[in-house]
Design a protein around this motif. Structure first.
Motif, PDB file in Angstrom:
ATOM      1  N   PRO A 138      31.618  -1.087-122.812  1.00 12.66           N
ATOM      2  CA  PRO A 138      30.799  -1.110-123.029  1.00 12.66           C
ATOM      3  C   PRO A 138      29.072  -0.045-123.212  1.00 12.66           C
ATOM      4  CG  PRO A 138      31.625  -2.461-121.225  1.00 12.66           C
ATOM      5  CD  PRO A 138      32.319  -0.890-121.886  1.00 12.66           C
ATOM      6  N   GLY A 139      29.802   0.849-122.413  1.00 10.96           N
ATOM      7  CA  GLY A 139      28.638   2.332-122.262  1.00 10.96           C
ATOM      8  C   GLY A 139      26.676   1.418-121.602  1.00 10.96           C
ATOM      9  N   ASP A 140      26.581   2.641-120.906  1.00 11.17           N
ATOM     10  CA  ASP A 140      25.254   2.128-120.628  1.00 11.17           C
ATOM     11  C   ASP A 140      23.808   2.878-121.092  1.00 11.17           C
ATOM     12  OD1 ASP A 140      23.159   1.530-118.369  1.00 11.17           O
ATOM     13  OD2 ASP A 140      24.068   2.842-117.179  1.00 11.17           O
ATOM     14  N   HIS A 141      22.778   1.723-122.233  1.00  9.60           N
ATOM     15  CA  HIS A 141      21.830   1.965-122.785  1.00  9.60           C
ATOM     16  C   HIS A 141      20.473   1.883-121.789  1.00  9.60           C
ATOM     17  CE1 HIS A 141      24.456   2.835-126.770  1.00  9.60           C
ATOM     18  NE2 HIS A 141      24.854   2.073-125.394  1.00  9.60           N
ATOM     19  N   ALA A 142      20.017   2.702-121.036  1.00 13.96           N
ATOM     20  CA  ALA A 142      19.277   2.508-119.967  1.00 13.96           C
ATOM     21  C   ALA A 142      18.383   1.933-120.543  1.00 13.96           C
ATOM     22  CB  ALA A 142      19.159   3.507-119.100  1.00 13.96           C
ATOM     23  N   GLY A 143      18.049   0.821-120.239  1.00 15.93           N
ATOM     24  CA  GLY A 143      16.670  -0.284-120.979  1.00 15.93           C
ATOM     25  C   GLY A 143      16.304  -0.190-121.721  1.00 15.93           C
ATOM     26  N   ALA A 144      17.770  -0.588-122.366  1.00 18.24           N
ATOM     27  CA  ALA A 144      18.052  -1.335-123.808  1.00 18.24           C
ATOM     28  C   ALA A 144      17.529  -2.934-124.147  1.00 18.24           C
ATOM     29  CB  ALA A 144      19.711  -1.701-123.440  1.00 18.24           C
ATOM     30  N   ILE A 145      16.500  -3.545-123.090  1.00 20.37           N
ATOM     31  CA  ILE A 145      15.916  -4.377-123.350  1.00 20.37           C
ATOM     32  C   ILE A 145      15.098  -4.980-121.685  1.00 20.37           C
ATOM     33  CG2 ILE A 145      15.899  -7.367-123.596  1.00 20.37           C
ATOM     34  CD1 ILE A 145      17.445  -6.512-125.400  1.00 20.37           C
ATOM     35  N   GLU A 146      14.056  -5.002-122.786  1.00 23.22           N
ATOM     36  CA  GLU A 146      12.907  -5.128-122.122  1.00 23.22           C
ATOM     37  C   GLU A 146      11.599  -6.019-122.196  1.00 23.22           C
ATOM     38  OE1 GLU A 146       8.276  -2.685-120.800  1.00 23.22           O
ATOM     39  OE2 GLU A 146      10.561  -1.285-121.003  1.00 23.22           O
ATOM     40  N   ILE A 147      11.851  -6.943-121.685  1.00 18.70           N
ATOM     41  CA  ILE A 147      10.796  -8.065-121.924  1.00 18.70           C
ATOM     42  C   ILE A 147       9.680  -8.261-120.563  1.00 18.70           C
ATOM     43  CG2 ILE A 147      10.519 -10.922-122.418  1.00 18.70           C
ATOM     44  CD1 ILE A 147      13.690 -10.052-122.940  1.00 18.70           C
ATOM     45  N   ASP A 148       7.996  -8.124-121.423  1.00 20.02           N
ATOM     46  CA  ASP A 148       7.017  -8.627-120.766  1.00 20.02           C
ATOM     47  C   ASP A 148       7.129  -7.975-119.398  1.00 20.02           C
ATOM     48  OD1 ASP A 148       4.827  -9.785-119.919  1.00 20.02           O
ATOM     49  OD2 ASP A 148       5.548 -12.089-119.443  1.00 20.02           O
ATOM     50  N   GLY A 149       7.326  -6.474-119.071  1.00 20.93           N
ATOM     51  CA  GLY A 149       8.321  -5.651-118.216  1.00 20.93           C
ATOM     52  C   GLY A 149       8.933  -6.061-117.290  1.00 20.93           C
ATOM     53  N   ARG A 150       9.974  -6.311-117.875  1.00 23.82           N
ATOM     54  CA  ARG A 150      11.144  -6.900-116.644  1.00 23.82           C
ATOM     55  C   ARG A 150      12.134  -5.896-117.933  1.00 23.82           C
ATOM     56  NH1 ARG A 150      13.088 -12.668-116.749  1.00 23.82           N
ATOM     57  NH2 ARG A 150      14.232 -11.712-114.409  1.00 23.82           N
ATOM     58  N   SER A 151      13.320  -5.782-117.054  1.00 21.31           N
ATOM     59  CA  SER A 151      14.229  -4.507-118.275  1.00 21.31           C
ATOM     60  C   SER A 151      15.847  -5.036-117.851  1.00 21.31           C
ATOM     61  CB  SER A 151      13.490  -3.311-117.990  1.00 21.31           C
ATOM     62  OG  SER A 151      14.592  -2.535-116.788  1.00 21.31           O
ATOM     63  N   LEU A 152      16.581  -4.245-118.336  1.00 20.37           N
ATOM     64  CA  LEU A 152      18.001  -4.469-118.492  1.00 20.37           C
ATOM     65  C   LEU A 152      18.692  -3.389-118.639  1.00 20.37           C
ATOM     66  CD1 LEU A 152      19.652  -8.189-118.079  1.00 20.37           C
ATOM     67  CD2 LEU A 152      19.152  -6.178-116.380  1.00 20.37           C
ATOM     68  N   SER A 153      19.638  -2.907-118.623  1.00 14.71           N
ATOM     69  CA  SER A 153      20.988  -1.654-119.043  1.00 14.71           C
ATOM     70  C   SER A 153      21.458  -2.700-120.279  1.00 14.71           C
ATOM     71  CB  SER A 153      21.188  -0.900-118.666  1.00 14.71           C
ATOM     72  OG  SER A 153      22.036  -1.354-117.264  1.00 14.71           O
ATOM     73  N   ARG A 154      21.859  -1.544-121.235  1.00 13.50           N
ATOM     74  CA  ARG A 154      22.559  -2.810-121.818  1.00 13.50           C
ATOM     75  C   ARG A 154      24.127  -2.865-120.781  1.00 13.50           C
ATOM     76  NH1 ARG A 154      24.193  -4.183-127.169  1.00 13.50           N
ATOM     77  NH2 ARG A 154      25.363  -6.029-127.090  1.00 13.50           N
ATOM     78  N   ALA A 155      24.628  -2.104-120.225  1.00 13.61           N
ATOM     79  CA  ALA A 155      26.156  -2.471-119.294  1.00 13.61           C
ATOM     80  C   ALA A 155      25.573  -3.430-118.520  1.00 13.61           C
ATOM     81  CB  ALA A 155      26.081  -0.908-118.202  1.00 13.61           C
ATOM     82  N   ASP A 156      24.436  -3.510-118.005  1.00 14.06           N
ATOM     83  CA  ASP A 156      23.901  -4.670-117.030  1.00 14.06           C
ATOM     84  C   ASP A 156      23.390  -5.943-118.098  1.00 14.06           C
ATOM     85  OD1 ASP A 156      24.023  -3.856-114.657  1.00 14.06           O
ATOM     86  OD2 ASP A 156      21.676  -3.207-114.476  1.00 14.06           O
TER      87      ASP A 156
END
Length: 482
Positions: free
Chosen positions: A15-33
């Motif tokens: 899965p890896g860990d692409h930090a900050g892969a998704i950010e929506i309206d100020g909230r974010s998740l890494s790709r792994a999360d």
């Protein structure tokens, strides 16, 4: 087949860990999360015939859609502002037995929603849940999404979009736009349409690019994303680009981007030219439908001509036919109905064989219902809908889009919509609905068009308005005119 949402630089086993892969309206998740949260939800929904998702612009929506893809369960995006009638039809028609909701408000006694007499469990989407569960890759022809689209009559129809169509389309656009994991995609589009969801979310996940969703698609937020997130690839509809073009400071902030992409409706030529002036970028325009995904686009390395949408993407073929199904020449001026074939097509409509029969030809081409011209070099120009934008007047076939473009070239015209209205002698007459600056007169606009186009294409009537009726995607609703 590589899973739809897996980027090319990682396998499903890593899965890896692409930090900050998704950010929506100020909230974010890494790709792994994101993957772990989707896996946790996938465990809860696996085996369902279909799941509906109240598709707000949120991380919850991304987790829910990815969970459906991972579990092999068709996902039904539900507009968050859908009224009771539309909601009940979509949920009942789709056969969804679960409603995934970012902020559920279930029946206090039963914890269930009820539509069309069928009860369904409401499941809260938890972006903080985590699981390492793995699932078998769905067959390529399995249905990934059921997207509801409205025609001119009747209730919305469910379009069956398979995994393979999404994968083929994103890969073709990645090729056309030189879209890679090095990009930072920025947009503020709704997450229940092809533009915002398939391109704007699944496209980012599959290419591995970071996604920054601005929440509301305002000029200031786009400019902020350019400055703070280093946005390189920006998506917008003409309404968004028009507002940015009217905000010089925000527009100039996009100068460092790599590509500006416009779609979902034609981009007015004045907006195209103003963006080019302020940002230094000539926008890329593309064309598609819910039933076909994106089939035609200007290439990043190609010529960008205002009013055109480029050439077919990889794996797609197009053709023009007349009212009798005969081929129309690709000479750049002859108008015909656009038909499409290729790997991005849907599997038709859910439980609607009548609609399938009406929409697909005997040899498998999809009838778009749009009229277009194709130049000898393959460049497409979309004239509009055959039902409203192909005007047959006095023996002439007139494209409404051409007349609209001529009107928009007038310095006092801000918006224009052209239709064919019944006429006792001509069959149809050209009627223009125009939003213009104070002092602009109808007769002036008629003469202006006659001075740039053939006289038979001039509007016989011009109706001045304060605004044109548009839907949520910025498309003019011509059925409300006249």
């Amino acid at each position: 087949m590589r899973p739809v949402a897996d980027p090319p630089d990682r396998s499903s086993d890593n899965p890896g860990d692409h930090a900050g892969a998704i950010e929506i309206d100020g909230r974010s998740l890494s790709r792994a999360d994101l993957d772990a949260a989707a896996a946790a939800l996938a465990e809860r929904i696996a085996g369902a015939p279909a799941v509906a998702v109240r598709a707000t612009a949120s991380l919850e929506t991304v987790v829910a859609v990815l969970a459906g893809l991972v579990a092999g369960v068709p996902v039904v995006p539900l507009p968050p502002d859908a009224g009771p009638r539309e909601r009940d039809h979509i949920l009942g028609d789709s056969g969804a037995t679960l409603l995934l909701d970012p902020d559920p408000d279930p029946d206090p006694e039963h914890g269930a929603a009820r539509w069309n007499g069928v009860a369904a469990e409401i499941v809260r989407i938890d972006v903080d849940a985590r699981s390492s569960a793995r699932f078998a890759v769905p067959p390529p022809d399995a249905i990934a999404l059921i997207l509801y689209t409205s025609g001119t009559t009747g209730a919305p129809k469910g379009v069956l979009v398979p995994h393979t169509a999404i994968a083929a389309d994103v890969d073709a656009l990645a090729d056309a736009w030189a879209w890679t994991s090095e990009d930072v995609l920025v947009h503020g589009l709704p997450l229940f349409h092809v533009h915002g969801l398939v391109l704007g979310v699944l496209g980012a996940l599959r290419t591995g690019s970071r996604l920054v969703h601005t929440g509301r698609p305002t000029p200031t937020r786009y400019a902020q994303a350019a400055a703070e997130a280093g946005g390189t690839l920006f998506f917008g509809v003409p309404t968004v680009w028009g507002r940015i073009a009217e905000d010089p400071d925000s527009a100039r902030a996009l100068a460092g981007a790599r590509l500006l992409v416009s779609g979902s409706a034609p981009l007015p030529v004045p907006v195209f030219e103003r963006l080019a002036e302020l940002t230094g970028h000539r926008p890329v325009e593309r064309y598609g439908m819910t039933e076909t995904l994106i089939t035609v686009s200007t290439r990043a390395d190609g010529e960008r001509v205002p009013g055109t949408v480029g050439v077919p993407v990889a794996g797609v073929a197009t053709r023009l036919v007349d009212d009798h199904g005969r081929p129309v020449p690709h000479d750049g001026t002859s108008v015909g109905e656009l038909q499409v074939s290729g790997r991005t097509l849907s599997d038709g409509y859910l439980n609607r064989p009548d609609a399938d029969s009406a929409s697909f030809t005997a040899d498998g081409w999809f009838r778009t219902g749009d009229v277009a011209t194709i130049a000898p070099d393959g460049t497409h120009r979309i004239v509009g809908r055959a039902s409203t934008d192909l005007i047959k007047s006095g023996g002439y076939r007139i494209g409404a889009g051409e007349v609209e473009g001529a009107l928009l070239a007038h310095p006092g015209v801000r918006e224009a919509a052209v239709i064919g209205a019944p006429h006792a002698d001509l069959g149809q007459e050209v009627v223009a609905y125009v939003v213009a600056d104070a002092g602009v007169e109808a007769a002036e606009l008629t003469d202006f068009v006659a001075g740039t186009l053939s006289v038979h294409k001039r509007p016989r009537r011009v109706v001045l308005m304060t605004e044109l009726p548009r839907n949520a995607m910025g498309k003019v609703q011509k059925t409300l005119l006249g």
